[in-house]
Write a protein that holds these residues in place. Structure first.
Motif, PDB file in Angstrom:
ATOM      1  N   UNK A 218       0.846  -1.199   0.000  1.00 37.19           N
ATOM      2  CA  UNK A 218       0.000   0.000   0.000  1.00 37.19           C
ATOM      3  C   UNK A 218       0.885   1.255   0.000  1.00 37.19           C
ATOM      4  N   UNK A 219       2.209   1.050  -0.155  1.00 36.54           N
ATOM      5  CA  UNK A 219       3.151   2.180  -0.107  1.00 36.54           C
ATOM      6  C   UNK A 219       2.698   3.303  -1.045  1.00 36.54           C
ATOM      7  N   UNK A 220       2.761   4.530  -0.554  1.00 37.32           N
ATOM      8  CA  UNK A 220       2.399   5.679  -1.398  1.00 37.32           C
ATOM      9  C   UNK A 220       3.193   6.907  -0.925  1.00 37.32           C
ATOM     10  N   UNK A 221       4.510   6.769  -0.946  1.00 36.88           N
ATOM     11  CA  UNK A 221       5.352   7.863  -0.458  1.00 36.88           C
ATOM     12  C   UNK A 221       5.538   8.946  -1.504  1.00 36.88           C
ATOM     13  N   UNK A 222       5.948  10.149  -1.048  1.00 38.45           N
ATOM     14  CA  UNK A 222       6.111  11.220  -2.032  1.00 38.45           C
ATOM     15  C   UNK A 222       7.402  11.004  -2.816  1.00 38.45           C
ATOM     16  N   UNK A 223       7.266  11.099  -4.117  1.00 38.25           N
ATOM     17  CA  UNK A 223       8.382  10.856  -5.039  1.00 38.25           C
ATOM     18  C   UNK A 223       9.162  12.121  -5.309  1.00 38.25           C
ATOM     19  N   UNK A 224      10.305  12.004  -5.980  1.00 39.48           N
ATOM     20  CA  UNK A 224      11.131  13.178  -6.265  1.00 39.48           C
ATOM     21  C   UNK A 224      10.423  14.192  -7.167  1.00 39.48           C
ATOM     22  N   UNK A 225       9.413  13.732  -7.915  1.00 43.41           N
ATOM     23  CA  UNK A 225       8.684  14.656  -8.804  1.00 43.41           C
ATOM     24  C   UNK A 225       7.474  15.282  -8.113  1.00 43.41           C
ATOM     25  N   UNK A 226       7.350  15.025  -6.801  1.00 42.49           N
ATOM     26  CA  UNK A 226       6.257  15.656  -6.047  1.00 42.49           C
ATOM     27  C   UNK A 226       4.960  14.865  -6.078  1.00 42.49           C
ATOM     28  N   UNK A 227       4.891  13.810  -6.897  1.00 46.07           N
ATOM     29  CA  UNK A 227       3.664  13.000  -6.897  1.00 46.07           C
ATOM     30  C   UNK A 227       3.842  11.830  -5.934  1.00 46.07           C
ATOM     31  N   UNK A 228       2.740  11.143  -5.685  1.00 47.67           N
ATOM     32  CA  UNK A 228       2.797   9.990  -4.796  1.00 47.67           C
ATOM     33  C   UNK A 228       3.233   8.765  -5.602  1.00 47.67           C
ATOM     34  N   UNK A 229       4.271   8.080  -5.130  1.00 46.85           N
ATOM     35  CA  UNK A 229       4.811   6.925  -5.856  1.00 46.85           C
ATOM     36  C   UNK A 229       4.297   5.622  -5.256  1.00 46.85           C
ATOM     37  N   UNK A 230       4.140   4.635  -6.149  1.00 43.08           N
ATOM     38  CA  UNK A 230       3.715   3.302  -5.712  1.00 43.08           C
ATOM     39  C   UNK A 230       4.943   2.491  -5.299  1.00 43.08           C
ATOM     40  N   UNK A 231       4.692   1.319  -4.720  1.00 49.12           N
ATOM     41  CA  UNK A 231       5.812   0.443  -4.347  1.00 49.12           C
ATOM     42  C   UNK A 231       6.587   0.017  -5.599  1.00 49.12           C
ATOM     43  N   UNK A 232       5.866  -0.230  -6.691  1.00 50.71           N
ATOM     44  CA  UNK A 232       6.548  -0.647  -7.925  1.00 50.71           C
ATOM     45  C   UNK A 232       7.492   0.455  -8.398  1.00 50.71           C
ATOM     46  N   UNK A 233       7.038   1.708  -8.349  1.00 46.77           N
ATOM     47  CA  UNK A 233       7.908   2.828  -8.752  1.00 46.77           C
ATOM     48  C   UNK A 233       9.133   2.905  -7.847  1.00 46.77           C
ATOM     49  N   UNK A 234       8.892   2.727  -6.551  1.00 43.25           N
ATOM     50  CA  UNK A 234      10.001   2.770  -5.593  1.00 43.25           C
ATOM     51  C   UNK A 234      11.012   1.654  -5.911  1.00 43.25           C
ATOM     52  N   UNK A 235      10.508   0.464  -6.163  1.00 48.01           N
ATOM     53  CA  UNK A 235      11.391  -0.676  -6.443  1.00 48.01           C
ATOM     54  C   UNK A 235      12.216  -0.415  -7.710  1.00 48.01           C
ATOM     55  N   UNK A 236      11.561   0.038  -8.761  1.00 48.50           N
ATOM     56  CA  UNK A 236      12.285   0.296 -10.014  1.00 48.50           C
ATOM     57  C   UNK A 236      13.354   1.374  -9.796  1.00 48.50           C
ATOM     58  N   UNK A 237      13.050   2.361  -8.981  1.00 45.23           N
ATOM     59  CA  UNK A 237      13.985   3.443  -8.690  1.00 45.23           C
ATOM     60  C   UNK A 237      15.188   2.915  -7.905  1.00 45.23           C
ATOM     61  N   UNK A 238      14.924   2.140  -6.858  1.00 47.79           N
ATOM     62  CA  UNK A 238      16.019   1.618  -6.028  1.00 47.79           C
ATOM     63  C   UNK A 238      16.881   0.623  -6.808  1.00 47.79           C
ATOM     64  N   UNK A 239      16.260  -0.045  -7.774  1.00 47.48           N
ATOM     65  CA  UNK A 239      17.002  -1.043  -8.570  1.00 47.48           C
ATOM     66  C   UNK A 239      18.143  -0.378  -9.355  1.00 47.48           C
ATOM     67  N   UNK A 240      18.092   0.951  -9.508  1.00 48.26           N
ATOM     68  CA  UNK A 240      19.177   1.661 -10.209  1.00 48.26           C
ATOM     69  C   UNK A 240      20.427   1.813  -9.359  1.00 48.26           C
ATOM     70  N   UNK A 241      20.323   1.522  -8.080  1.00 50.58           N
ATOM     71  CA  UNK A 241      21.496   1.715  -7.209  1.00 50.58           C
ATOM     72  C   UNK A 241      22.558   0.675  -7.548  1.00 50.58           C
ATOM     73  N   UNK A 242      23.707   1.174  -7.949  1.00 46.35           N
ATOM     74  CA  UNK A 242      24.805   0.282  -8.306  1.00 46.35           C
ATOM     75  C   UNK A 242      25.300  -0.442  -7.061  1.00 46.35           C
ATOM     76  N   UNK A 243      25.551  -1.733  -7.195  1.00 51.76           N
ATOM     77  CA  UNK A 243      26.033  -2.498  -6.049  1.00 51.76           C
ATOM     78  C   UNK A 243      24.902  -3.227  -5.336  1.00 51.76           C
ATOM     79  N   UNK A 244      23.683  -2.696  -5.469  1.00 50.84           N
ATOM     80  CA  UNK A 244      22.538  -3.394  -4.883  1.00 50.84           C
ATOM     81  C   UNK A 244      22.109  -4.467  -5.879  1.00 50.84           C
ATOM     82  N   UNK A 245      22.093  -5.729  -5.409  1.00 49.05           N
ATOM     83  CA  UNK A 245      21.832  -6.833  -6.338  1.00 49.05           C
ATOM     84  C   UNK A 245      20.419  -7.391  -6.226  1.00 49.05           C
ATOM     85  N   UNK A 246      19.841  -7.286  -5.027  1.00 47.30           N
ATOM     86  CA  UNK A 246      18.544  -7.937  -4.819  1.00 47.30           C
ATOM     87  C   UNK A 246      17.598  -7.057  -4.023  1.00 47.30           C
TER      88      UNK A 246
END
Ligand code: 5AD
Ligand code: SF4
Length: 454
Positions: A218-246
């Motif tokens: 049910x995650x709905x945190x505020x995103x960098x663009x000022x809109x509310x982000x879903x968990x899927x958006x958060x996951x896709x964003x965090x997946x860009x972190x180099x070194x993070x594998x899983x």
């Protein structure tokens, strides 16, 4: 005769014992970090501790009672030390603290501090107050300031896999559950805040992060663009972190399994093919009485959609037997749904009436021996499914993230993508690495194999 009063010292050693869920494990780490800033070093031995924190769970009666029996032992320890002129501060944190507040002090006078899950960032200040006023303190407020903003940056991680709380509380109000009362209503941290913490963790060697929340999807945190982000958006964003594998997340509600989250399971390689999705009961009448907001059929349809997006996915679940009024036939429906899905892993519980929840007031509470019998039958079936899933892994080569030394020398333990524990002969230098392991054998709760060249 009561022991002589001894003034507690600030600083010294802190022992934290965590009960219950992974969110408590995360909170315990953050409490330890907050206290470290104020001169407390962590100890894993209660006998060395000047400050003892029990981070408690209130989900079932048994969990709450465990805390009181531990407090009995702590009381004796505190009295022995007081007789020897040494002080001990005893704090009860977590969900029992939130649910029972001052009652904890009434039931166990050895307790100095009761602090809820939303105010533990104030621990150092509260302990200083106890010392100053020489009195016990209860803080179970839901403060307006964010606990997360007040906590210090993460200390170096304990290993390559870490938890990160992204969401807290729950608005679902399942009729059996205390969480909406102990953890409050839903709150999501901002994407920027979470990203900062994730980068921090990865910087200290973390390769796998499990995003935590009582109702994480049910995650709905505020995103960098000022809109509310879903968990899927958060996951896709965090997946860009180099070194993070899983990446993983838990715990989810079927109603919040959105299309974009399901799609992410098929598209985002760092998102592990494992999902914990509680269904609680296979009977529509019981599901309605539980206020689960889904039927058995809807759960099955959802599972089919998830499997279509990610055929590899391993499913895990929570099930309750003996909810008030549950008939033998309704219990059979739970068995049937379990059979139909085929879970790789599951947690099953006897219904436990919790004070203040709507279900506790229902008539037709199921006798304990009936609950025990049902639980046994359910567990037999679930264990069979888990063994079957583990057996199907034998002969496969699975990527394993090695997390810690095993019980035998020369052996490390890691996790497969499906969260199974995997044992293999490996040098200590392999800790924190993801290596292909050919699975040669399995037990009910773990796999064993050998590292193969990539
Ligand atoms: N009795 C038994 N099990 C419960 N759970 C939550 N509340 C209760 C209760 N009162 C179980 C649910 C939930 C898991 C965390 O604990 O299955 O998903
Ligand atoms: Fe409790 Fe989970 Fe239901 Fe929320 S969704 S009320 S945490 S069982």
């Amino acid at each position: 005769m009561s022991p002589p009063a001894v003034e507690p010292r600030l600083g010294g050693k802190v022992f934290v014992k965590s009960y219950g869920c992974q969110m408590n494990v995360y909170d315990s780490e953050r409490m330890t970090e907050a206290l470290a800033e104020h001169g407390y070093s962590h100890t894993s031995s209660i006998d060395d501790a000047d400050l003892i924190v029990l981070n408690t769970c209130h989900i079932r009666e048994k969990a709450a009672e465990k805390v009181y029996s531990e407090l009995g032992r702590v009381r004796e320890l505190k009295a022995e030390r007081a007789a020897a002129g040494r002080s001990t501060v005893v704090a009860v944190a977590g969900c029992v603290a939130q649910a029972e507040g001052p009652e904890v002090l009434a039931r166990e006078p050895a307790v100095d501090l009761v602090v809820g899950p939303q105010s533990y960032h104030r621990l150092p200040e509260l302990i200083a107050r106890i010392r100053r006023e020489n009195n016990s303190v209860v803080d179970t407020e839901f403060p307006r300031e964010s606990k997360f903003a007040s906590l210090p940056a993460r200390a170096p991680a304990q290993g390559p896999a870490a938890f990160l709380t992204v969401q807290e509380g729950c608005d679902k109000f399942c009729t059996f559950c205390v969480v909406p009362y102990t953890r409050g209503t839903e709150y999501s941290r901002s994407v920027a805040d979470i990203e900062r913490e994730a980068r921090n963790l990865v910087g200290t060697g973390v390769r796998e992060i499990t995003l935590l929340g009582q109702n994480v999807n049910a995650y709905h945190g505020s995103g960098p663009d000022g809109t509310s982000w879903s968990l899927a958006q958060l996951i896709r964003h965090l997946a860009n972190i180099e070194g993070l594998a899983r990446l993983r997340y838990t715990t989810s509600h079927p109603r919040d399994m959105s299309d974009d989250l399901i799609a992410a399971h098929g598209e985002e390689e760092k998102l592990m093919p494992y999902l914990h999705l509680p269904f609680q009961s296979g009977s529509d009448r019981i599901l309605a009485a539980m206020n689960r907001k889904h039927t058995a059929e809807q759960y099955l349809e959802l599972v089919a959609r998830i499997r279509a997006a990610q055929p590899q996915i391993a499913l895990s679940t929570d099930v309750i037997v003996g909810f008030p009024g549950e008939t033998e036939r309704e219990f059979e429906e739970t068995l049937a749904l379990t059979r139909e899905v085929g879970f790789a892993q599951a947690y099953s519980f006897k219904y436990s009436a919790r004070p203040g929840t709507p279900a506790a007031k229902l008539g037709a509470q199921v006798p304990d021996e009936v609950k025990s019998r049902r639980l046994l039958r359910l567990r037999e079936q679930l264990n069979g499914q888990q063994s079957a899933f583990n057996t199907r892994c034998v002969g496969r080569v699975l990527p394993v993230l090695f997390e810690k030394p095993g019980r035998r020398t020369g052996q490390l333990v890691g996790r497969s993508p499906y969260l199974q524990a995997v044992h293999a002969e490996a040098a200590l230098g392999h800790l924190g690495r993801i290596l292909p392991v050919e699975i040669l054998a399995c037990g009910p709760n773990s796999l064993a194999g050998v590292i193969r060249p990539a």
